[in-house]
Design an enzyme around this catalytic site. Structure first.
Site, PDB file in Angstrom:
ATOM      1  CG  ASN A 262      -1.761   4.725   3.868  1.00  0.00           C
ATOM      2  OD1 ASN A 262      -1.510   5.363   4.509  1.00  0.00           O
ATOM      3  ND2 ASN A 262      -2.122   5.231   2.656  1.00  0.00           N
ATOM      4  CB  ILE A 263       2.512   5.660   8.105  1.00  0.00           C
ATOM      5  CG1 ILE A 263       2.935   5.445   9.787  1.00  0.00           C
ATOM      6  CG2 ILE A 263       2.130   6.858   7.665  1.00  0.00           C
ATOM      7  CD1 ILE A 263       4.502   3.991   9.495  1.00  0.00           C
TER       8      ILE A 263
ATOM      9  CG  ASP B 159      -6.321  -0.967  -5.251  1.00  0.00           C
ATOM     10  OD1 ASP B 159      -5.407  -1.021  -4.822  1.00  0.00           O
ATOM     11  OD2 ASP B 159      -6.383  -1.021  -6.028  1.00  0.00           O
TER      12      ASP B 159
ATOM     13  CE  LYS C  89     -10.650   5.961   7.539  1.00  0.00           C
ATOM     14  NZ  LYS C  89      -9.499   6.075   6.912  1.00  0.00           N
TER      15      LYS C  89
ATOM     16  N   GLY D 163      -5.934  10.882   2.953  1.00  0.00           N
ATOM     17  CA  GLY D 163      -6.746  10.862   1.234  1.00  0.00           C
ATOM     18  C   GLY D 163      -8.252  11.445   1.639  1.00  0.00           C
TER      19      GLY D 163
ATOM     20  NE  ARG E  54      -7.207   0.350   4.637  1.00  0.00           N
ATOM     21  CZ  ARG E  54      -7.948   1.877   4.195  1.00  0.00           C
ATOM     22  NH1 ARG E  54      -8.254   3.130   5.712  1.00  0.00           N
ATOM     23  NH2 ARG E  54      -8.271   2.636   3.093  1.00  0.00           N
TER      24      ARG E  54
HETATM   25  P1  IMP Z   1      -5.034   2.540  -2.232  1.00  0.00           P
HETATM   26  O1  IMP Z   1      -4.663   2.906  -3.707  1.00  0.00           O
HETATM   27  O2  IMP Z   1      -6.346   1.541  -1.630  1.00  0.00           O
HETATM   28  O3  IMP Z   1      -4.187   3.130  -1.689  1.00  0.00           O
HETATM   29  O4  IMP Z   1      -6.232   3.848  -2.243  1.00  0.00           O
HETATM   30  C1  IMP Z   1      -5.873   4.891  -3.139  1.00  0.00           C
HETATM   31  C2  IMP Z   1      -6.253   6.138  -2.349  1.00  0.00           C
HETATM   32  O5  IMP Z   1      -7.890   6.140  -2.249  1.00  0.00           O
HETATM   33  C3  IMP Z   1      -5.369   6.650  -1.460  1.00  0.00           C
HETATM   34  O6  IMP Z   1      -4.469   7.364  -2.324  1.00  0.00           O
HETATM   35  C4  IMP Z   1      -6.507   7.559  -0.759  1.00  0.00           C
HETATM   36  O7  IMP Z   1      -6.535   8.912  -1.375  1.00  0.00           O
HETATM   37  C5  IMP Z   1      -8.018   6.749  -0.936  1.00  0.00           C
HETATM   38  N1  IMP Z   1      -8.409   6.442  -0.170  1.00  0.00           N
HETATM   39  C6  IMP Z   1      -7.769   5.041   0.103  1.00  0.00           C
HETATM   40  N2  IMP Z   1      -8.622   4.616   1.305  1.00  0.00           N
HETATM   41  C7  IMP Z   1      -9.168   5.427   1.961  1.00  0.00           C
HETATM   42  C8  IMP Z   1      -9.580   6.031   3.502  1.00  0.00           C
HETATM   43  O8  IMP Z   1     -10.001   5.028   4.207  1.00  0.00           O
HETATM   44  N3  IMP Z   1     -10.008   7.771   3.644  1.00  0.00           N
HETATM   45  C9  IMP Z   1      -9.633   8.231   2.272  1.00  0.00           C
HETATM   46  N4  IMP Z   1      -9.243   8.382   1.386  1.00  0.00           N
HETATM   47  C10 IMP Z   1      -8.576   6.385   1.062  1.00  0.00           C
END
Ligand code: IMP
Length: 196
Positions: free
Chosen positions: A16-17, A72, A172, A149, A178
């Site tokens: 995820n860039i 995650d 942010k 996201g 994060r």
């Molecule tokens: P991941 O499995 O950690 O990549 O995150 C799961 C999903 O949560 C991602 O596909 C995003 O849709 C959403 N997500 C995670 N972190 C963020 C964020 O900081 N902002 C918005 N959506 C997020």
């Protein structure tokens, strides 16, 4: 354990860039560079983000043969009993922001939180996790075009009413789940005491 030898660089397992850019910004003040590595990230269907991140990090470190960092994250909506939580990625890909807004129609309790779990693991099996939480509200309509996201539908309490998608990367990072989790990692890596 030899973590002190590489505190100026981490191997971040992500595809995820957007996450990469955020983490680079968060760790820059600590003098830590972020190297993106692609390793097969095994995701177990556990309801717990910590278990998911730990498992993925241990496997990725073994596979890569170097210490790695895995993150995650998930969005947990109070009125939906924590949904989508660990299933955030799937839910975003399927129903997306518009789907969440529809699910929240007529729901007055719009409280939600983003949780980020950062797991640092070494090939020998050592693992340590850091958690960051951002509390806020689900907006009534998506706003903003920055971030990724669920950013357009999340209004953090620590902000000024804008959604994450209406904030610059630095704004942010200052208040995000994060930002909090990775700053704890950075303090630990650079030897400072981590304040929970
Ligand atoms: P991941 O499995 O950690 O990549 O995150 C799961 C999903 O949560 C991602 O596909 C995003 O849709 C959403 N997500 C995670 N972190 C963020 C964020 O900081 N902002 C918005 N959506 C997020």
């Amino acid at each position: 354990m030899y973590r002190r030898n590489y505190v100026n660089e981490i191997n971040f397992v992500t595809g995820n860039i957007h996450k990469l850019k955020e983490v680079e910004g968060i760790l820059r003040p600590y003098g830590i560079k972020v190297k993106m590595i692609k390793v097969k990230k095994i995701e177990i269907q556990a309801d717990e983000l910590i278990a998911i991140a730990e498992y993925a990090a241990i496997n990725a470190a073994k596979e890569a043969g170097v210490p790695v960092v895995v993150e995650d994250a998930g969005l947990f909506i109070e009125a939906l009993r924590g949904f989508p939580g660990p299933y955030s990625s799937y839910v975003f890909k399927t129903i997306g922001n518009e789907g969440i807004i529809k699910l929240m129609k007529d729901i007055t309790d719009r409280h939600a939180r983003f949780i980020s779990v950062v797991a640092f693991a070494e090939p020998e099996g050592y693992v340590r996790t850091f958690v960051g939480v951002a509390e806020g509200l689900i907006s009534v309509e998506p706003r903003g075009s920055m971030g990724f996201g669920f950013d357009p539908i999340f209004i953090p309490y620590e902000g000024d009413g804008r959604t994450f998608a209406e904030m610059s990367l630095d704004e942010k990072n200052r208040i995000s789940h994060r930002g909090k989790a990775f700053r704890s990692l950075a303090k630990w890596l650079t030897g400072h005491k981590v304040i929970p």
